[in-house]
Write a protein that holds these residues in place. Structure first.
Motif, PDB file in Angstrom:
ATOM      1  N   PHE A   1       0.819  -1.207   0.000  1.00  0.00           N
ATOM      2  CA  PHE A   1       0.000   0.000   0.000  1.00  0.00           C
ATOM      3  C   PHE A   1       0.856   1.262   0.000  1.00  0.00           C
ATOM      4  CE2 PHE A   1      -2.147   3.370   2.420  1.00  0.00           C
ATOM      5  CZ  PHE A   1      -3.229   3.591   1.580  1.00  0.00           C
ATOM      6  N   PHE A   2       1.822   1.332   0.915  1.00  0.00           N
ATOM      7  CA  PHE A   2       2.630   2.544   1.027  1.00  0.00           C
ATOM      8  C   PHE A   2       3.529   2.735  -0.178  1.00  0.00           C
ATOM      9  CE2 PHE A   2       1.460   1.787   5.474  1.00  0.00           C
ATOM     10  CZ  PHE A   2       0.842   2.988   5.718  1.00  0.00           C
ATOM     11  N   GLY A   3       3.938   1.663  -0.811  1.00  0.00           N
ATOM     12  CA  GLY A   3       4.718   1.772  -2.045  1.00  0.00           C
ATOM     13  C   GLY A   3       3.881   2.358  -3.167  1.00  0.00           C
ATOM     14  N   ASN A   4       2.607   1.937  -3.252  1.00  0.00           N
ATOM     15  CA  ASN A   4       1.710   2.470  -4.282  1.00  0.00           C
ATOM     16  C   ASN A   4       1.353   3.927  -4.015  1.00  0.00           C
ATOM     17  OD1 ASN A   4       1.689   0.074  -5.668  1.00  0.00           O
ATOM     18  ND2 ASN A   4      -0.153  -0.697  -4.676  1.00  0.00           N
ATOM     19  N   VAL A   5       1.151   4.275  -2.749  1.00  0.00           N
ATOM     20  CA  VAL A   5       0.841   5.657  -2.399  1.00  0.00           C
ATOM     21  C   VAL A   5       2.017   6.554  -2.782  1.00  0.00           C
ATOM     22  CG1 VAL A   5       0.437   7.250  -0.466  1.00  0.00           C
ATOM     23  CG2 VAL A   5      -0.815   5.102  -0.595  1.00  0.00           C
ATOM     24  N   GLY A   6       3.203   6.099  -2.556  1.00  0.00           N
ATOM     25  CA  GLY A   6       4.391   6.871  -2.928  1.00  0.00           C
ATOM     26  C   GLY A   6       4.463   7.088  -4.429  1.00  0.00           C
ATOM     27  N   LYS A   7       4.169   6.053  -5.194  1.00  0.00           N
ATOM     28  CA  LYS A   7       4.195   6.176  -6.654  1.00  0.00           C
ATOM     29  C   LYS A   7       3.126   7.150  -7.140  1.00  0.00           C
ATOM     30  CE  LYS A   7       6.007   1.543  -7.364  1.00  0.00           C
ATOM     31  NZ  LYS A   7       5.709   0.182  -7.806  1.00  0.00           N
ATOM     32  N   VAL A   8       1.943   7.086  -6.541  1.00  0.00           N
ATOM     33  CA  VAL A   8       0.865   8.006  -6.908  1.00  0.00           C
ATOM     34  C   VAL A   8       1.256   9.436  -6.536  1.00  0.00           C
ATOM     35  CG1 VAL A   8      -1.527   8.673  -6.393  1.00  0.00           C
ATOM     36  CG2 VAL A   8      -0.957   6.280  -6.823  1.00  0.00           C
ATOM     37  N   ALA A   9       1.855   9.618  -5.365  1.00  0.00           N
ATOM     38  CA  ALA A   9       2.280  10.954  -4.935  1.00  0.00           C
ATOM     39  C   ALA A   9       3.332  11.522  -5.881  1.00  0.00           C
ATOM     40  CB  ALA A   9       2.818  10.902  -3.509  1.00  0.00           C
ATOM     41  N   ILE A  10       4.257  10.701  -6.306  1.00  0.00           N
ATOM     42  CA  ILE A  10       5.287  11.148  -7.260  1.00  0.00           C
ATOM     43  C   ILE A  10       4.639  11.515  -8.590  1.00  0.00           C
ATOM     44  CG2 ILE A  10       7.265  10.374  -8.637  1.00  0.00           C
ATOM     45  CD1 ILE A  10       8.160   8.791  -6.138  1.00  0.00           C
ATOM     46  N   ALA A  11       3.708  10.693  -9.058  1.00  0.00           N
ATOM     47  CA  ALA A  11       3.025  10.972 -10.332  1.00  0.00           C
ATOM     48  C   ALA A  11       2.236  12.280 -10.252  1.00  0.00           C
ATOM     49  CB  ALA A  11       2.105   9.811 -10.708  1.00  0.00           C
ATOM     50  N   LEU A  12       1.527  12.505  -9.142  1.00  0.00           N
ATOM     51  CA  LEU A  12       0.765  13.744  -8.969  1.00  0.00           C
ATOM     52  C   LEU A  12       1.677  14.965  -8.877  1.00  0.00           C
ATOM     53  CD1 LEU A  12      -2.086  12.623  -6.535  1.00  0.00           C
ATOM     54  CD2 LEU A  12      -2.264  13.151  -8.974  1.00  0.00           C
ATOM     55  N   THR A  13       2.814  14.802  -8.226  1.00  0.00           N
ATOM     56  CA  THR A  13       3.781  15.891  -8.133  1.00  0.00           C
ATOM     57  C   THR A  13       4.330  16.244  -9.509  1.00  0.00           C
ATOM     58  OG1 THR A  13       4.380  15.221  -5.895  1.00  0.00           O
ATOM     59  CG2 THR A  13       5.956  16.632  -7.065  1.00  0.00           C
ATOM     60  N   LEU A  14       4.655  15.228 -10.301  1.00  0.00           N
ATOM     61  CA  LEU A  14       5.149  15.470 -11.660  1.00  0.00           C
ATOM     62  C   LEU A  14       4.079  16.124 -12.529  1.00  0.00           C
ATOM     63  CD1 LEU A  14       7.225  12.220 -12.309  1.00  0.00           C
ATOM     64  CD2 LEU A  14       8.089  14.532 -11.899  1.00  0.00           C
ATOM     65  N   LEU A  15       2.829  15.682 -12.371  1.00  0.00           N
ATOM     66  CA  LEU A  15       1.730  16.277 -13.129  1.00  0.00           C
ATOM     67  C   LEU A  15       1.555  17.744 -12.749  1.00  0.00           C
ATOM     68  CD1 LEU A  15      -0.705  15.949 -15.062  1.00  0.00           C
ATOM     69  CD2 LEU A  15      -2.062  15.358 -13.048  1.00  0.00           C
ATOM     70  N   ALA A  16       1.562  18.049 -11.466  1.00  0.00           N
ATOM     71  CA  ALA A  16       1.417  19.434 -11.001  1.00  0.00           C
ATOM     72  C   ALA A  16       2.583  20.289 -11.486  1.00  0.00           C
ATOM     73  CB  ALA A  16       1.309  19.485  -9.482  1.00  0.00           C
TER      74      ALA A  16
END
Length: 141
Positions: free
Chosen positions: A16-31
């Motif tokens: 779970f925490f690995g996936n949350v980290g990947k999503v957070a990185i993707a959202l940061t890159l998108l922003a």
């Protein structure tokens, strides 16, 4: 065959925490990409003046029901009208600059232009613009 169960008790762990980290990185890159491509005011003025120029040409400089005998004169007048509108592009940009407010939200910009009794809102995102249908000023009050 001998199996040592005490040594082989690895349970699959939750990722779970690995996936949350990947999503957070993707959202940061998108922003970051949205912020980098957030169009500036001068780009909006170029876009909006082009839209207004096209609107003026299609409404003011349109071919009306002119008798066939005067069709040559009408074509000349329409051409002159379009040339006049085109020659006033910088004046149109100044008008829009004076009647537009920008809300820069970092990742997107919202431009509100007040022309006559209408208010036009345009969203600038990823280097592009989307103009929403105009609203009457009286409807907002």
């Amino acid at each position: 065959m001998i199996i040592d169960k005490a040594m082989n008790n690895n349970q699959p762990t939750s990722n779970f925490f690995g996936n949350v980290g990947k999503v957070a990185i993707a959202l940061t890159l998108l922003a970051a990409g949205m912020a980098f491509t957030n169009p500036a005011r001068d780009k909006y003025l170029t876009y909006a003046s082009g839209k207004l120029q096209n609107e003026l040409e299609s409404t003011v400089c349109k071919d009306s029901s002119v008798p066939q005998a005067l069709s040559g004169v009408a074509e000349t007048l329409i051409g002159s009208c379009k040339n006049l509108v085109t020659s006033q592009r910088s004046t149109i940009e100044q008008l829009l600059d004076n009647t537009t407010q920008r809300q820069n939200l970092g990742v997107v910009s919202i431009y509100t232009t007040e022309l006559g009794k209408k208010s036009y809102q345009t969203v600038g995102v990823f280097g592009n613009f989307v103009t929403l249908p105009p609203a009457a000023k009286d409807a907002q009050n």
